[in-house]
Design an enzyme around this catalytic site. Structure first.
Site, short mmCIF file in Angstrom:
data_model
loop_
_atom_site.label_atom_id
_atom_site.label_comp_id
_atom_site.label_asym_id
_atom_site.label_seq_id
_atom_site.Cartn_x
_atom_site.Cartn_y
_atom_site.Cartn_z
N GLU B 60 34.94 43.14 47.53
CA GLU B 60 34.38 41.86 47.97
C GLU B 60 34.19 41.84 49.49
O GLU B 60 33.20 41.30 49.99
CB GLU B 60 35.28 40.71 47.52
CG GLU B 60 35.31 40.51 45.99
CD GLU B 60 36.10 41.57 45.23
OE1 GLU B 60 36.87 42.31 45.86
OE2 GLU B 60 35.95 41.65 43.99
N HIS B 129 41.95 33.38 37.32
CA HIS B 129 40.54 33.14 36.94
C HIS B 129 40.26 31.64 36.91
O HIS B 129 39.45 31.18 36.12
CB HIS B 129 40.21 33.74 35.58
CG HIS B 129 40.30 35.22 35.52
ND1 HIS B 129 41.47 35.90 35.29
CD2 HIS B 129 39.35 36.18 35.67
CE1 HIS B 129 41.25 37.19 35.30
NE2 HIS B 129 39.96 37.40 35.52
C1 LIG Z 1 39.45 41.66 43.37
C2 LIG Z 1 38.79 41.61 42.04
N1 LIG Z 1 37.44 41.66 41.96
C3 LIG Z 1 36.82 41.58 40.77
C4 LIG Z 1 37.53 41.45 39.61
C5 LIG Z 1 36.84 41.32 38.25
N2 LIG Z 1 37.03 42.53 37.45
C6 LIG Z 1 38.05 42.63 36.56
S1 LIG Z 1 38.13 44.12 35.85
C7 LIG Z 1 36.78 44.69 36.70
C8 LIG Z 1 36.33 46.10 36.49
C9 LIG Z 1 37.38 47.13 36.88
O1 LIG Z 1 36.97 48.40 36.56
P1 LIG Z 1 37.88 49.68 36.76
O2 LIG Z 1 38.65 49.59 38.03
O3 LIG Z 1 37.01 50.87 36.62
O4 LIG Z 1 38.95 49.61 35.59
P2 LIG Z 1 38.72 49.68 34.01
O5 LIG Z 1 38.48 48.27 33.56
O6 LIG Z 1 37.57 50.57 33.74
O7 LIG Z 1 39.98 50.21 33.42
C10 LIG Z 1 36.28 43.68 37.53
C11 LIG Z 1 35.09 43.83 38.40
C12 LIG Z 1 38.95 41.39 39.73
N3 LIG Z 1 39.74 41.27 38.65
N4 LIG Z 1 39.54 41.47 40.94
#
Ligand SMILES: Cc1ncc(C[n+]2csc(CCOP(=O)(O)OP(=O)(O)O)c2C)c(N)n1
Lengths: 415, 338
Positions: B60, B129
């Site tokens: 972000e 959230h």
């Molecule tokens: C600081 C923050 N930004 C955005 C999100 C929203 N979000 C939750 S999971 C996710 C994707 C994460 O992907 P990854 O790190 O590859 O883990 P995976 O889900 O593939 O295990 C996002 C964008 C969040 N939880 N926290």
């Protein structure tokens, strides 16, 4: 047309979109047994090759080969298989419970069970784990009762989080498993701090933490690597590269030009890329990194190459952004099938024993679910007392919270 | 005119602005090919291409910083932060940089960035959230802070935000994405299509930033509110049969003090309602302004209705949420005091 080259914006793309044929030609594999295993205390400069190759132990005939073979006893392999199966069956049942409206949200770890299970088995009970939301296998491997996990998912009267956290955001103090935040990557530098404290206190424990490929983009990931290397903290930093961050392919986190493991050497610490669906390889590199940490050689960054077979969460529909049958074409296969085939190749396992184990796991999950729901669900009692909402904001309730607690009680008393 | 829910109205605002101005670019996590986890940017990448609708890494701070750089180089970035709860990693870039570039450069540089982000509870999101952090941004000089309560305003305000020469933090109450919500979780949600404010012009129009709207005139008590709470307050006033004047702030900063003061001088009574935590919430600023401007006109102490001073719990979402019961109690307390 001018022949002078101009700057241009490069926008990464995943290799295949819905309706297209899955394409995993970008995944660079090393043959099983091909990567050298250095001394755990070797200096970073001499082991940079670990970041560009891929440690693999299980070959195509399901035999364990090469210097990284951890030579686990069949009983340990069987235990690993059991934990992985239990994790998968637990995931499937909880996913269904969400679809039935019993819990509000769920996240599966299907296809990447070896990450949590093998890594946890390679660590000691005194080591501290800072998981992400896709590491339920850590709880299962450390022996957490399934009922306890389910009560958290149900936000019921036995919920360890007292109804405050989203489902899957477990913690377990006695089991040395830290709490999961909703905010990505925050646990990574915290694990480094825990490890620094262990070193300050002269303890023998190491810390381990996990982030997804997408989360490596957060500043906290870089903070973790920097602190870990500067202080040579006894920590294992794991990147679970399951290829996707919700709808976003791992290349958007910078995995296109060099793999995530290679970020380690960039900061001066070793990075190892490992076949994340090879139970034995995952176990071996974790054991190696733990030895490094415990003997004062410092941190290790491990990239576990795997595939997120399931949707990101129960709120996600992956058919909108990737081929439906992607997972079936994933070149590193299914970690459970691979370990099972290995055990069979060792003559230490059979299809009959496998079916029996699956049945046992299913019964264990079903029994736990029956018990968990007796402690309540979000819709059916018994239910947590809303009064508890005002606890734990601070250690003592402040006067404004006490006032608000009374106000809520009045609100609820009125029809 | 066509019926739109808030998601479609916001999408339409970006669509209209991207068509009019090639400098408008959209960036954020999952906003491109996928069209956003709430589908707010759906179809924009297909229409305007990968150079104008960018999927970004999950950082972000990086998103906002890149948007600042783009804006300084003449673009008009619209950055999405997937949930308002995840705006904190960008806080330094927003507070120390974005908000002050114009001031610290004597007006020579500016960064007209719009930051869109879904806020508020009501979707069983638990403590990360569900947050409403508008007060944290209202306190920062150099930012405009907006929160619409319906599709019509959402589109008009977002167009104004994108055209604005200053940075705007644009909060979208996600409980209102699909329809109005009166705080009763057991009642089936009504769609915006049956609501006059769901009737949204297809083309370009503005709703001015900095102007509150009296959405229901009345003489007995003034209710100052914004976002989801607008609908809860409307339902409470109707339910009690009270002749309440309801003001939808629409913009948190700059605050339309004149509209509030004129109303309170007329009614002599006031309640302030928001979903965010009460302590040092934005209601405190409204109260202070009223006491400065209207003290001699007040006939009763001003009441504050808000979320509790705790994080937003998953299980007790509706016990936390300042629903009709809390609003009605405050209205009664105000009317009964003399
Ligand atoms: C600081 C923050 N930004 C955005 C999100 C929203 N979000 C939750 S999971 C996710 C994707 C994460 O992907 P990854 O790190 O590859 O883990 P995976 O889900 O593939 O295990 C996002 C964008 C969040 N939880 N926290």
């Amino acid at each position: 047309m001018s022949s002078i080259p101009r700057s241009r914006l490069h926008v990464p793309r995943p290799p295949a979109r819905p309706g297209e044929a899955p394409d995993f030609s970008y995944v660079v594999l090393s043959p099983a047994g091909a990567v050298e295993r250095p001394d755990p205390n070797a200096p970073t400069s001499q082991i940079e090759y670990l970041a560009d190759s891929m440690v693999r132990v299980l070959d195509d005939d399901h035999r364990a080969v090469g210097p990284w073979n951890p030579h686990l006893a069949p009983s340990d392999l069987e235990l690993g298989l059991r934990h992985m199966l239990l994790t998968r069956i637990f995931d499937d049942r909880m996913h269904r419970a969400q679809r039935q409206g019993k819990i509000t949200f769920y996240i599966k770890s299907t296809g990447e069970e070896a990450v949590s299970v093998a890594q946890c088995m390679a660590l000691r009970p005194g080591d501290m784990l800072f998981p992400s939301y896709r590491n339920q296998g850590l709880h299962i491997t450390r022996g957490r009762k399934l009922v306890d996990l389910m009560c958290q998912l149900l936000s019921n009267t036995r919920d360890m989080c007292k109804g405050r956290q989203l489902p899957v955001m477990y913690h377990w103090r006695e089991g040395r498993l830290f709490s999961i935040s909703g905010n990505l990557a925050t646990q990574f530098p915290q694990a480094v701090g825990w490890a620094m404290a262990a070193a300050i206190k002269n303890e023998d424990h190491v810390a381990a933490s996990w982030v997804g490929d997408g989360s490596t983009a957060e500043a906290d990931f870089h903070n973790a690597l920097l602190f870990a290397e500067v202080y040579k903290a006894p920590v294992i930093l794991n990147v679970v590269n399951n290829q996707w961050a919700i709808s976003t392919f791992q290349t958007f986190a910078g995995g296109e030009q060099r793999c995530f493991a290679a970020r380690g050497p960039g900061y001066g610490l070793p990075g190892i890329r490992v076949d994340g669906n090879d139970f034995l390889a995952v176990y071996a590199v974790t054991q190696w990194a733990a030895a490094r940490a415990r003997t004062g050689a410092g941190p290790t960054l491990i990239e576990l190459v795997t595939y997120r077979a399931a949707p990101h969460s129960t709120s996600d529909d992956p058919s909108r952004y990737r081929p439906k049958d992607d997972w079936e074409h994933w070149p590193l296969g299914d970690p459970i099938e691979r370990l099972k085939s290995h055990l069979i190749a060792l003559d230490a396992w059979s299809e009959e024993r496998e079916s029996l184990l699956i049945r046992q796991c299913e019964e264990e999950v079903a029994a736990a679910w029956r018990e968990a729901t007796t402690y309540g669900t979000l819709s059916d009692g018994p239910q947590l007392d809303p009064d508890t909402m005002f606890d734990d904001v601070l250690k003592e309730r402040t006067s404004n919270l006490e006032r608000q607690r009374r106000q809520l009680a009045q609100e609820r008393a009125k029809p | 005119m066509s019926h739109m829910n808030m998601i479609q109205a916001l999408n339409s605002a970006m669509d209209v602005m991207m068509a009019r101005d090639p400098g408008v670019v959209v960036l954020g996590e999952d906003v491109g090919y996928f069209g956003g986890v709430f589908r707010t940017t759906d179809g924009l990448q297909r229409k305007y291409g990968e150079h104008r609708v960018l999927d970004t890494p999950i950082t972000e701070g990086g998103i906002v910083a890149a948007a600042i750089g783009m804006a300084v180089n003449g673009l008009r970035p619209v950055a999405e932060i997937q949930f308002a709860d995840y705006i904190y990693p960008a806080y330094d870039q927003i507070v120390s940089e974005l908000a002050r570039i114009r001031y610290r450069t004597g007006g020579e540089f500016a960064a007209p960035v719009t930051i869109r982000t879904p806020c508020g509870g009501g979707i069983r999101g638990g403590q990360t959230h569900s947050q409403s952090p508008e007060a944290l941004f209202a306190h920062i000089c150099g930012l405009k802070v907006v929160m619409p309560s319906n599709p019509y305003d959402a589109k008009g305000l977002l167009i104004s935000a994108i055209e604005d020469e200053d940075p705007v933090v644009f909060f979208e109450p996600k409980r209102l994405y699909n329809g109005p919500f009166d705080g009763d979780p057991d009642k089936p949600a009504t769609a915006w299509s049956s609501h006059p404010r769901g009737n949204v012009p297809e083309g370009h129009y503005r709703v001015p930033i900095g102007l509150a709207e009296i959405i229901r005139p009345g003489g007995q008590v003034t209710i100052v509110t914004y976002g989801t709470m607008v609908h809860v307050c409307l339902a409470s006033a109707r339910g009690l049969g009270v002749d309440a004047e309801i003001i939808d702030l629409r913009t948190i900063a700059p605050l339309d003090v004149e509209t509030i003061a004129a109303s309170v001088k007329k009614t002599g009574r006031c309640i302030v309602a928001h979903e965010a935590t009460r302590f040092a919430g934005f209601g405190a600023e409204i109260l202070a302004s009223i006491q400065e401007d209207c003290f001699w006109h007040l006939e009763a102490p001003i009441q504050r209705v808000a979320g509790w001073d705790t994080p937003y719990p998953h299980a007790f979402e509706w016990e936390y949420f300042p629903g009709q019961a809390r609003v009605s109690a405050a209205i009664k307390a105000t009317l009964e005091a003399s």
